[in-house]
Design an enzyme around this catalytic site. Structure first.
Site, PDB file in Angstrom:
ATOM      1  N   GLY A 147       0.798  -1.222   0.000  1.00 20.36           N
ATOM      2  CA  GLY A 147       0.000   0.000   0.000  1.00 20.36           C
ATOM      3  C   GLY A 147       0.823   1.262   0.000  1.00 20.36           C
ATOM      4  O   GLY A 147       0.692   2.115   0.902  1.00 20.36           O
TER       5      GLY A 147
ATOM      6  N   GLY B  25       0.551   3.827  -1.718  1.00 21.52           N
ATOM      7  CA  GLY B  25      -0.267   5.028  -1.795  1.00 21.52           C
ATOM      8  C   GLY B  25      -0.663   5.547  -0.431  1.00 21.52           C
ATOM      9  O   GLY B  25      -1.110   6.692  -0.285  1.00 21.52           O
ATOM     10  N   ASP B  26      -0.483   4.718   0.606  1.00 22.04           N
ATOM     11  CA  ASP B  26      -0.683   5.118   1.999  1.00 22.04           C
ATOM     12  C   ASP B  26       0.644   5.336   2.718  1.00 22.04           C
ATOM     13  O   ASP B  26       0.823   6.323   3.426  1.00 22.04           O
ATOM     14  CB  ASP B  26      -1.466   4.039   2.756  1.00 22.04           C
ATOM     15  CG  ASP B  26      -2.956   4.088   2.493  1.00 22.04           C
ATOM     16  OD1 ASP B  26      -3.545   5.177   2.622  1.00 22.04           O
ATOM     17  OD2 ASP B  26      -3.534   3.036   2.159  1.00 22.04           O
ATOM     18  N   THR B  27       1.570   4.392   2.556  1.00 19.35           N
ATOM     19  CA  THR B  27       2.774   4.438   3.384  1.00 19.35           C
ATOM     20  C   THR B  27       3.751   5.534   2.965  1.00 19.35           C
ATOM     21  O   THR B  27       4.428   6.125   3.827  1.00 19.35           O
ATOM     22  CB  THR B  27       3.487   3.078   3.376  1.00 19.35           C
ATOM     23  OG1 THR B  27       3.744   2.666   2.024  1.00 19.35           O
ATOM     24  CG2 THR B  27       2.624   2.018   4.055  1.00 19.35           C
TER      25      THR B  27
END
Length: 413
Positions: free
Chosen positions: A183, A185-187
């Site tokens: 992920g 796009g989050d981390t």
């Protein structure tokens, strides 16, 4: 119930002394605050009465009799303390406001306008805590920094990967954009928010004034994909998926092995010379079709063919012995191979923690940022819901009767 492990191990690390009120859920926000906690900050995770929504996400151990949280929550909420508060009640909001007044940092990832409706906007909070650093991560950022036309859109990792340009250059061919596995796009936004928060904390020490730190997930993914910006600006070419190759460097990508894949990266001609010798093809060093990076990019298919003639008949382990250390090289690992590689043991990147309800500990990823003088650490597991409510409330000045009264009103758990 206070966590005895936490009580017996005082906070240490480069960020010891900082207090963080963590109003985040899911991945981006919790990943950011966990980095702060790993390096010594006191992170108080303020959860709704039902808990962070990821508590119910698996995987779970088969013998877990509690099911308080699974692997998802455990992996990004270690080193934190939990208090459960009902923000829909006046009393609950008063508790959170008092906690923030005594904090250095607050982090949230609500949709735009939610904190304003709760009366917890940055502007309101800084009236009583001018030193406060307020961090926010949203899909498309906060209007304070630039009102995106998508500001009201909800977003997850897959959305920011798509709109930030990452998927558009990832995939097996020009027509098949592909999601990156983890992920990011989050981390990645979490990492950038962490940098921004610490920059603002440094500024507070100089000026006494806090500030608003705004991170848009899509912006961070675009920044990570910086190559597509200059490629388009310089050449007018719109980059597309390149499969397992690099559009500007060759060889630079993945190559078949007998039992999987390996990565080889020759960013300059010196490495290419070493690789050619390692695979028994010294003539490729002087061949005009292979001698320079520009020539190899033009003849990429022939380069791959020459390399794979060597790699595909050998195992990853065999290739590591004959190529590893000479040029940038790495086998494509499964998680099982990561568990077996001594590198990750030496680097303390696979850490055991307690799993409440299970007879056996579990492993989570360790702390990747290594500081020589004030090292970060995984000090304790993720918290049970409201595990530290009483201790946090007492530290904020509430007496035992106050705590029980608020619990009776349903404002805290």
């Amino acid at each position: 119930m206070e966590d005895r492990m936490q009580a017996s191990r005082p906070l240490t690390g480069a960020l010891a002394g900082l207090r963080v009120i963590d109003l985040t859920q899911m991945l981006a926000g919790p990943f950011c605050t966990q980095i702060l906690a790993d390096h010594g900050a006191e992170v108080i995770k303020v959860e709704p009465m039902s808990g962070d929504g990821t508590r119910i996400n698996g995987p779970f151990r088969e013998d877990d009799s509690l099911r308080e949280f699974g692997g998802y929550f455990q992996s990004v909420n270690r080193n934190k303390r939990s208090i459960a508060v009902d923000l829909k009640t006046t009393h609950g909001l008063e508790v959170v406001r008092r906690l923030i007044d005594g904090a250095d940092i607050v982090v949230e990832n609500f949709r735009t306008g939610v904190m304003e409706r709760l009366g917890l906007s940055y502007e309101r909070l800084r009236e009583t805590n001018p030193r406060l650093v307020y961090g926010a991560v949203r899909g498309f950022g906060d209007p304070r920094s630039g009102a995106s036309p998508y500001a009201e859109w909800p977003a997850y990792d897959v959305v920011s990967q798509a709109m930030g340009g990452m998927m558009g250059i990832t995939g097996p061919d020009h027509d098949t954009p592909t999601k990156i596995g983890p992920g990011v796009g989050d981390t990645v936004p979490a990492l950038m928010l962490c940098v921004g928060i610490l920059a603002a904390v440094h500024r507070v020490r100089e000026t006494g004034e806090g500030q608003f730190v705004d991170v848009a997930m899509t912006d961070c993914v675009l920044a990570m994909c910086e190559r597509i910006v200059y490629q388009t600006s310089y050449t007018g070419i719109v980059p597309a998926p390149e499969g397992n190759r690099h559009p500007l460097l060759c060889p630079f990508g993945l190559f078949r092995a007998r039992d999987g894949w390996v990565s080889i990266a020759c960013a300059h001609d010196g490495f290419w010379e070493k690789l050619a010798l390692a695979i028994g093809r010294p003539e490729l060093v002087v061949d005009e079709a292979f001698a320079t990076n520009a020539a190899r990019v033009q003849n990429a298919s022939r380069v791959v063919e020459a390399i794979e003639a060597f790699t595909r008949v050998r195992t990853k382990e065999e290739l590591a012995r004959c190529i590893g250390g000479s040029v940038p090289f790495g086998p494509v690992y499964t998680s099982a191979e990561i568990f077996d590689d001594p590198h990750y043991g030496v680097r303390e990147m696979l850490v055991e923690v307690e799993q409440p309800g299970s007879a056996m500990p579990v492993k989570i990823a360790g702390v990747p940022i290594k500081l020589s003088g004030t090292p970060g650490a995984v000090r304790h597991r993720a918290p049970l819901l409201g595990e530290h409510t009483d201790g946090i409330m007492r530290a904020a000045g509430y007496g035992p009767q106050d705590i029980e009264h608020l619990r009776g009103l349903g404002a805290i758990r």
